[in-house]
Write an enzyme that holds these catalytic residues in place. Structure first.
Site, PDB file in Angstrom:
ATOM      1  N   CYS A   1       3.040  -1.520  -1.304  1.00 57.36           N
ATOM      2  CA  CYS A   1       2.824  -1.655  -2.746  1.00 57.36           C
ATOM      3  C   CYS A   1       4.062  -1.388  -3.611  1.00 57.36           C
ATOM      4  O   CYS A   1       4.314  -2.156  -4.557  1.00 57.36           O
ATOM      5  CB  CYS A   1       1.639  -0.814  -3.208  1.00 57.36           C
ATOM      6  SG  CYS A   1       1.398   0.750  -2.372  1.00 57.36           S
TER       7      CYS A   1
ATOM      8  N   ARG B   1       3.202   4.451  10.020  1.00 54.79           N
ATOM      9  CA  ARG B   1       2.539   5.684   9.612  1.00 54.79           C
ATOM     10  C   ARG B   1       2.516   6.653  10.788  1.00 54.79           C
ATOM     11  O   ARG B   1       2.159   6.263  11.901  1.00 54.79           O
ATOM     12  CB  ARG B   1       1.114   5.403   9.112  1.00 54.79           C
ATOM     13  CG  ARG B   1       1.122   4.481   7.894  1.00 54.79           C
ATOM     14  CD  ARG B   1      -0.259   4.186   7.376  1.00 54.79           C
ATOM     15  NE  ARG B   1      -0.194   3.194   6.306  1.00 54.79           N
ATOM     16  CZ  ARG B   1      -1.261   2.643   5.724  1.00 54.79           C
ATOM     17  NH1 ARG B   1      -2.484   3.003   6.119  1.00 54.79           N
ATOM     18  NH2 ARG B   1      -1.104   1.746   4.768  1.00 54.79           N
TER      19      ARG B   1
ATOM     20  N   GLN C   1       0.071  -5.512   7.829  1.00 57.89           N
ATOM     21  CA  GLN C   1      -1.066  -5.713   6.935  1.00 57.89           C
ATOM     22  C   GLN C   1      -1.005  -7.081   6.263  1.00 57.89           C
ATOM     23  O   GLN C   1       0.075  -7.562   5.917  1.00 57.89           O
ATOM     24  CB  GLN C   1      -1.086  -4.632   5.853  1.00 57.89           C
ATOM     25  CG  GLN C   1      -1.329  -3.235   6.380  1.00 57.89           C
ATOM     26  CD  GLN C   1      -1.421  -2.227   5.253  1.00 57.89           C
ATOM     27  OE1 GLN C   1      -0.476  -2.078   4.480  1.00 57.89           O
ATOM     28  NE2 GLN C   1      -2.547  -1.543   5.148  1.00 57.89           N
TER      29      GLN C   1
ATOM     30  N   ASP D   1      -1.347  -7.949   3.246  1.00 61.78           N
ATOM     31  CA  ASP D   1      -1.354  -7.119   2.047  1.00 61.78           C
ATOM     32  C   ASP D   1      -1.148  -7.959   0.797  1.00 61.78           C
ATOM     33  O   ASP D   1      -0.317  -8.874   0.781  1.00 61.78           O
ATOM     34  CB  ASP D   1      -0.234  -6.083   2.152  1.00 61.78           C
ATOM     35  CG  ASP D   1      -0.617  -4.762   1.538  1.00 61.78           C
ATOM     36  OD1 ASP D   1      -1.693  -4.675   0.933  1.00 61.78           O
ATOM     37  OD2 ASP D   1       0.166  -3.805   1.678  1.00 61.78           O
TER      38      ASP D   1
ATOM     39  N   HIS E   1      -1.059  -7.546  -3.695  1.00 62.77           N
ATOM     40  CA  HIS E   1      -1.181  -6.759  -4.917  1.00 62.77           C
ATOM     41  C   HIS E   1      -1.253  -7.724  -6.091  1.00 62.77           C
ATOM     42  O   HIS E   1      -0.424  -8.621  -6.228  1.00 62.77           O
ATOM     43  CB  HIS E   1      -0.016  -5.786  -5.054  1.00 62.77           C
ATOM     44  CG  HIS E   1      -0.017  -4.767  -3.952  1.00 62.77           C
ATOM     45  ND1 HIS E   1       0.664  -4.971  -2.773  1.00 62.77           N
ATOM     46  CD2 HIS E   1      -0.672  -3.590  -3.828  1.00 62.77           C
ATOM     47  CE1 HIS E   1       0.440  -3.943  -1.962  1.00 62.77           C
ATOM     48  NE2 HIS E   1      -0.365  -3.098  -2.583  1.00 62.77           N
TER      49      HIS E   1
ATOM     50  N   LYS F   1     -12.790   1.858  -5.781  1.00 62.05           N
ATOM     51  CA  LYS F   1     -12.541   0.845  -4.758  1.00 62.05           C
ATOM     52  C   LYS F   1     -13.835   0.378  -4.122  1.00 62.05           C
ATOM     53  O   LYS F   1     -14.878   1.022  -4.234  1.00 62.05           O
ATOM     54  CB  LYS F   1     -11.619   1.398  -3.668  1.00 62.05           C
ATOM     55  CG  LYS F   1     -12.216   2.558  -2.878  1.00 62.05           C
ATOM     56  CD  LYS F   1     -11.322   2.978  -1.709  1.00 62.05           C
ATOM     57  CE  LYS F   1     -11.944   4.122  -0.914  1.00 62.05           C
ATOM     58  NZ  LYS F   1     -11.205   4.423   0.323  1.00 62.05           N
TER      59      LYS F   1
ATOM     60  N   HIS G   1      -5.011  -3.414  -5.357  1.00 63.99           N
ATOM     61  CA  HIS G   1      -4.517  -3.416  -3.983  1.00 63.99           C
ATOM     62  C   HIS G   1      -5.608  -4.028  -3.110  1.00 63.99           C
ATOM     63  O   HIS G   1      -6.782  -3.710  -3.289  1.00 63.99           O
ATOM     64  CB  HIS G   1      -4.272  -1.997  -3.460  1.00 63.99           C
ATOM     65  CG  HIS G   1      -3.358  -1.166  -4.291  1.00 63.99           C
ATOM     66  ND1 HIS G   1      -2.134  -0.718  -3.837  1.00 63.99           N
ATOM     67  CD2 HIS G   1      -3.484  -0.660  -5.547  1.00 63.99           C
ATOM     68  CE1 HIS G   1      -1.557   0.026  -4.768  1.00 63.99           C
ATOM     69  NE2 HIS G   1      -2.359   0.073  -5.812  1.00 63.99           N
TER      70      HIS G   1
END
Length: 642
Positions: free
Chosen positions: A340, A369, A387, A389, A391, A471, A517
């Protein structure tokens, strides 16, 4: 004095003061009373034999419900701790919560438990169950509890306020007794041990106290408990089926991926066949995102620690990040745990107008991670993963439509991969949050509206949202009924503030965008692991790394088999010839074992007539004399991409 109880059907009933949940259940009906294990008052669990303290929304918790199994397994955990202390008097007991499909308890013991110990503990548990010992709740002062648990260091640590919970509440604690055994606990519990109808110990493992590697290592015993022996047996059958589907096992058998020790825990390498599966999934992801208004970006794998200070990750997520690296004249860099902040920098790279919004940025971004070794689990819990991913930066007025479109997009993607059974959680504002309450309320209502328009079953997780926004978590059920959390949609008020993101309004003033997100698959690695288990390795044809195996009957048929493979490849199919010097039956069995969608057999007559023998996955028998062009069409249809 009377107590007013509101039942789930909204009817209101009055009872005399001092009535218990068991009394109310018995008045409703004998069958309900027999199945009851606890009650809920205004959503809070209570033991059946506790007096109802006042007016409340009332619900009976039955043994076959998820809440009822929670109570059952919590009680079974206490019985297990009682059995361990009976057999190992010097053991120190820590915590023993119910978990999905079972329970565990952690113990400090002088040596690890052996299989023989497990048998003895289970035998002792069954004896305790047969004795039908009553569970009795008591409340005592903190000082009395310290005296009672003076030789149990883990209980003392809880009592002394390290972790309020497990029965600790202000100046008092609650405990539960059955005969001489007593445990610190909030409850509720069954009325007696005899209500535990089916229990089984499963395995042992090492576990650090409170999950902290700097604290003592304990021995954890896992068990399961069910409301009947039939349900226990059904669960054990599901476990056996899950073992057959284990992606770590199938990943080796199908030659998809591996976890070399030289890389370190939680880091996978993808073999050619696994690489093809990844490519198909990633190609699908890029294709569908481009078709739905997203712009593809790419970002590096690390950044200065300053970036993670601004984003707040070093304040809130440092334990999940790899240690810093000192580079460029002592400047610290960090591997990225999230994508992000990089997408935020792309947004901020130039001036934005309300006319540019919503801006949807998408990346297949690899993140790192530092998961603790004890939680690593193949592709499902890894340290390095990619991911899908995205945004989205939007006006607040666009939030409702954007979330609705995004949820529709999410369900379309999951359906394309064969999932049909969906559930969701809506997580709302926690006690500590950033932003204005009004913005939170509008965001929550937008998320709720999207769920309702999509007709998606959901539960509200009150106060479980992130500090920066509410979320939706979307869950799927796999082929054997397991629930997997996959997609997440999060509304974020914090990062636009942290990075001072702005846009020019139609009045030429500065506005603050809202940030969403979202990751639909969660990560490519985890998604592949779930797919492999969902399909037991027999992936949909379009994802299969080999879509057709050609089996020549004899050496003289190898040349024609190669022509068939070439023709199928020309049609866009992934085909290979099995050249092994094995029998035809062995070659066919190998192709079936490797989950290939199509098996083609070629012999003398096929060479003469330009035909093949064709069997598609799931077909009862092989079709002989199929023209090669027809076979290519059938296989292509079977392996059609969504």
């Amino acid at each position: 004095m009377t107590v007013r109880l509101t039942f789930p059907d909204a009817s209101v009933h009055r009872y005399s003061d001092g009535i218990t949940g068991a009394d109310v259940a018995a008045e409703i009906g004998s069958r309900l009373a027999a199945a009851a294990v606890a009650i809920k008052l205004d959503g809070e669990f209570f033991d059946l034999d506790r007096e109802i303290p006042g007016d409340a929304a009332f619900e009976v918790v039955t043994e076959a419900s998820e809440d009822g199994r929670h109570v059952l397994r919590h009680s079974a955990a206490h019985v297990m701790a009682q059995a361990v202390l009976d057999l190992f008097p010097r053991a120190k007991f820590a915590i023993g919560p119910p978990i999905e499909d079972g329970f565990y308890y952690d113990f400090g013991v002088e040596r690890p438990f052996t299989p023989e110990d497990m048998n003895r503990i289970e035998t002792r548990m069954i004896e305790i169950v047969k004795q039908d010992q009553p569970f009795e709740r008591d409340v005592m002062s903190i000082e009395e509890a310290r005296e009672l648990f003076s030789e149990q260091p883990f209980k003392l640590e809880i009592i002394n306020g390290v972790d309020v919970g497990e029965g600790v509440d202000g100046s008092e604690v609650s405990v539960y007794r059955n005969l001489d055994f007593v445990d610190l606990c909030r409850g509720p519990h069954l009325r007696s041990t005899g209500r535990i109808k089916a229990v089984k110990l499963m395995r042992t493992a090492g576990a650090y106290w409170r999950g902290d590697e700097t604290k003592p290592q304990l021995q954890r015993i896992y068990g399961t408990a069910w409301e009947s022996k039939a349900e226990l047996e059904a669960y054990r059958e599901r476990l056996e089926e899950a073992h057959k589907r284990d992606h770590r096992k199938l990943g080796i058998e199908l030659d998809l991926f591996s976890f070399p020790a030289e890389l370190g825990g939680g880091l996978a390498v993808w073999h050619p066949k696994g690489g093809l599966i990844r490519k198909e999934i990633e190609d699908y992801s890029r294709r569908t995102h481009l078709a739905n208004g997203y712009e593809i970006v790419a970002t590096p794998h690390l950044a200065k620690a300053e970036l993670w200070n601004t984003s707040g990750h070093l304040d809130f997520y440092a334990e999940g990040m790899y240690p810093g690296m000192q580079l460029d004249h002592e400047v610290e860099y960090r591997l990225k745990p999230m994508n992000c902040p990089f997408h935020i920098l792309i947004y901020r790279s130039k001036g934005r107008s309300y006319r540019n919004l919503p801006l949807r940025l998408y990346e297949l971004g690899t993140v790192y991670r530092y998961e603790r070794s004890g939680v690593l689990h193949g592709l499902l819990r890894a340290r390095g993963f990619t991911q899908d991913d995205s945004h989205i930066f939007s006006l607040e007025s666009q939030l409702g439509d954007e979330l609705q479109n995004l949820l529709d997009f999410t369900l379309m993607v999951l359906r394309d991969f064969g999932f049909q059974d969906f559930e969701a959680d809506l997580s709302t504002r926690p006690e500590k949050f950033v932003g204005e309450e009004g913005s939170w309320k509008r965001a929550e209502e937008a998320l709720r509206g999207a769920l309702e328009v999509a007709e998606l079953t959901y539960e509200v997780a009150e106060g479980e949202g992130a500090f920066y926004g509410p979320k939706i978590d979307v869950h799927v059920r796999d082929a054997i009924g397991r629930r997997w959390q996959l997609s997440t949609l999060q509304v974020d008020f914090a990062q636009p503030e942290n990075f001072d993101l702005v846009y020019a309004t139609d009045g030429n003033t500065r506005g603050r965008p809202v940030m969403i997100h979202r990751a639909l698959m969660g990560s490519i690695e985890r998604f592949v692991g779930i797919l492999v288990e969902h399909y037991a390795g027999a992936l949909p044809g379009w994802l299969s790394p080999v879509q057709a195996t050609i089996v020549p009957v004899a050496d003289r048929h190898v040349s024609y088999a190669a022509e068939v493979a070439s023709s199928l490849s020309g049609s866009g199919l992934r085909a290979e010839v099995d050249h092994a010097r094995d029998s035809v039956g062995e070659k066919i069995r190998r192709a079936v074992t490797h989950k290939h969608p199509a098996v083609i057999v070629v012999g003398d007559k096929d060479i003469e007539e330009g035909t093949v023998g064709l069997r598609l996955r799931g077909a009862d028998r092989e079709k002989r004399g199929v023209m090669l062009s027809d076979a290519a069409r059938e296989i292509s249809e079977y392996c059609k991409r969504p």
